[in-house]
Design a protein around this motif. Structure first.
Motif: not given
Length: 133
Positions: A100-114
């Motif tokens: 779960t933590l790995r998934g959050i670490a991978q998905a979060l940057p894309a959601l906050v980009l820009g």
């Protein structure tokens, strides 16, 4: 008037760089590439590359505050809040919640980009990744 002579270009003042840090400890005011001042963000480097749970919790608190302060202008505010809640719950046993933590670490940057929460979101994602190493 002298012909052919021109004034030398002014040299930049020391300490006034691009605001981009490559590493090390940096507690100076930062500025992102579009010129927005970033306050309350601190960069540190760790010798072993790992992060502890308390550091991730502190960054999670900062991210939630940033998110709450800017939620009106964020397209994915609901998803980001849900992700923060999942992360919070996963910190009780990081070893068991590694997927779960790995998934959050991978998905979060894309959601906050820009977005206005990009810096705090990326810092949080980086810390979560460090927690897993």
């Amino acid at each position: 008037m002298a012909i052919g002579l021109r004034r030398p270009d002014p040299t930049p003042e020391p300490g006034h760089g691009s605001g981009i840090s490559i590493g090390g400890n940096n507690i100076a005011p930062l500025q992102n590439v579009v010129g927005q001042n970033i306050s309350g963000v601190y960069q540190t480097a760790s010798a072993d590359g790992t992060t502890d749970v308390d550091t991730v919790r502190a960054l999670l608190i900062a991210f939630r505050q940033d998110l709450d302060g800017n939620a009106a202008g964020l397209q994915h505010a609901v998803a980001l809040r849900a992700m923060a809640g999942t992360l919070d719950g996963s910190l009780t046993d990081p070893a068991e919640s590694a997927t779960t933590l790995r998934g959050i670490a991978q998905a979060l940057p894309a959601l906050v980009l820009g977005t206005v929460v990009q810096q705090s979101g990326e810092a949080l994602a980086h810390a979560v990744s460090g927690l897993l190493t």
